[in-house]
Design an enzyme around this catalytic site. Sequence first.
Site, mmCIF file in Angstrom:
data_model
loop_
_atom_site.group_PDB
_atom_site.id
_atom_site.type_symbol
_atom_site.label_atom_id
_atom_site.label_comp_id
_atom_site.label_asym_id
_atom_site.label_seq_id
_atom_site.Cartn_x
_atom_site.Cartn_y
_atom_site.Cartn_z
ATOM 1 N N GLU A 60 0.821 -1.217 0.000
ATOM 2 C CA GLU A 60 0.000 0.000 0.000
ATOM 3 C C GLU A 60 0.855 1.268 0.000
ATOM 4 O OE1 GLU A 60 -4.114 -1.590 2.100
ATOM 5 O OE2 GLU A 60 -2.691 -0.452 3.318
ATOM 6 N N GLU A 76 -6.462 -7.752 -0.986
ATOM 7 C CA GLU A 76 -7.042 -7.783 0.355
ATOM 8 C C GLU A 76 -8.545 -7.555 0.219
ATOM 9 O OE1 GLU A 76 -5.257 -5.174 3.193
ATOM 10 O OE2 GLU A 76 -3.198 -5.775 2.694
#
Length: 663
Positions: free
Chosen positions: A142, A312
């Site tokens: 991320e 995710e």
Amino acid sequence: MTIGVCYFPEHWPRERWERDVDQMASAGLEYVRMGEFSWGRIEPERGQFGFEWLDEAIELIGDRGMEVVLCTPTATPPKWLVDERPEILQEDLDGTMREFGSRRHYCFNSAAYREETDRIVTRMAERYADNPHVAGWQLDNEYGCHGTVRCYCDDCANAFREWLGDRYDDIGALNEKWGTTFWSQQYGDFEAIDPPGPTPDEHHPSRLLEYYRFASDSVVEYNRLQAEILRDIDDDWFLTHNFMGHFPTLDAYDVADDLDLVSWDSYPTGFVQDRRSDDPTVAELRAGDPDQIGLDHDIYRGALDRPFWVMEQQPGDINWPPHAPQPADGAMRLWAHHAVAHGGDAVMYFRWRRCQEGQEQYHAGLRKQGGSPDRGYADASAAAEELFDLDPVDAPVALLHSYENLWATNIQPHSPDFDYWNHSGTYYRALRRRGVQVDAVPPERSLDQYAAVVAPALYLLDDALAARLEEYVESGGQLLVGARSGEKDPHNKLVDAQPGPLADLVGATVDQHESLPEQVPTRVTFDGEEYDFRTWAEWLDADDATIRGRYASGPGDQQPAIVDAERGEGRVAYCGVWPERELADAVVGEVLDRAGVASHPPLPDGVRIAERDGHVWVTNFSDSPVSVDAPTDATWVIGDANVEAFDVGVVTGSVGDVTVTQR
């Protein structure tokens, strides 16, 4: 089509690992992602590596027929490294050092951290080169999360000056392009330019835009460093990175150029709370907004024009939004199917088991912290049984999406209510309400394959893009251009007349514009019907276009608001307002009809259909059941003609074959 999970064996005693992995295999999971925050376990002190625990976990997974996606652990440099080399840390806008104690505390431009990155990534890659159980790598984790794309340290200042020197011929060219005579902001040389720190009033918009570009490019360069290391060691691995939903500060298209696969992290019940201006409905708090996450699916599919992964997927209640409602029964299965319908090839649930330590203890897993199944486990197992192999999505419509336009409109929104994501989302929702598949692509992408192109807020515009759009229309394309297009040049300076180089194609220019708060009446006509609009209005001079809509309120009453024009074999429309739902449906619907794109009448709220490889997904994010009318010879692959609340059905055929009604 596969289902997987994210696993942290380092959080659990070894005696639990084999049971965990057996349960993963029993659930039908095929991929396991590991290692993204494990630097402190892999190298507890400099040069003292301990890979045996990770070796064992990989072997257990591989022995059960599953594959591993390893992650480079660079998102969490360990304490000993910070103590040895504090120059790796980021600085906030005000010069405050971001300290150890969380994650993402490193600077992308730190020469020291790039050196350490080379060392740890090389060591890990050499360890697992040719390992048959390792399918690929996720680079870091991320990028930019927690506001960390933009750093303001000395390393960034020096790198920014060098970046500007490469971009401009000399300092005089920069002063001219930016327009630095305003408020005596001229620079004598590149060394005089600092990162934009705290100021009494707004920063110069050109300086800000260039810093935002530079910061994003710094991430691109850092990502490329890792990609090159891994490819040099084993070019059979696939390389990916897990981007985030509606993430504003990083150009994902640029980062994707160095990847084989784009993935992203999907948390529907959190997104409706923290990245939307309006309050979520009860149904959205339980299942999210299908168009909000759908746009992200389509952006990340469009980044490389190939199927994406959800790296995710929300597995249950989560720790980070303001509130943590339990998702509706079946929502975790619904989200997997929704991703697949939009072109996903794998969905990885985060995480396997709720953690008992650290900052994410209130983030659910597929299993509870004690090991028993949580609510998402059955959904993941069901999805693993139901998914089947599919060809990629073939979208007939492109939505032009640009991070630079997002940054520039954020710098000078000219209204507290003007938000690039929401404005683009208005047009995207109108397309998705009709069941049309959409490729969200950067404006530089070839458009030849699309029957229609929708371009909201092409704010920064140059002659090259205008020429490409003109060629697209004259060759038979149907183009819809939204308000605030051609307003600025690429250096974030106003052009002589909006829409700039698009004026000849559109056949109109903007005479006046205004931004409007909610209490001001905002009405406009379109083809004789009256509609609402919001936030933004442009009064048009239609020199060579047909007037299709006029204002029906305010000082601009009866001024042109919407125009279109035939150009060659195609047609272009310009909508000078931010349309509310009904007007967006009308304008978009007309463009689809002219383009010959098969569509559905506007669908009920929360209900969406999507076509992929001869199958139609009916995904119901609402709390009311729907009925589906499909041809008698169609086959229901999943479910049947009655799709319950928060449920999904899949039937053979095309969007034009089905009709969905709320029961």
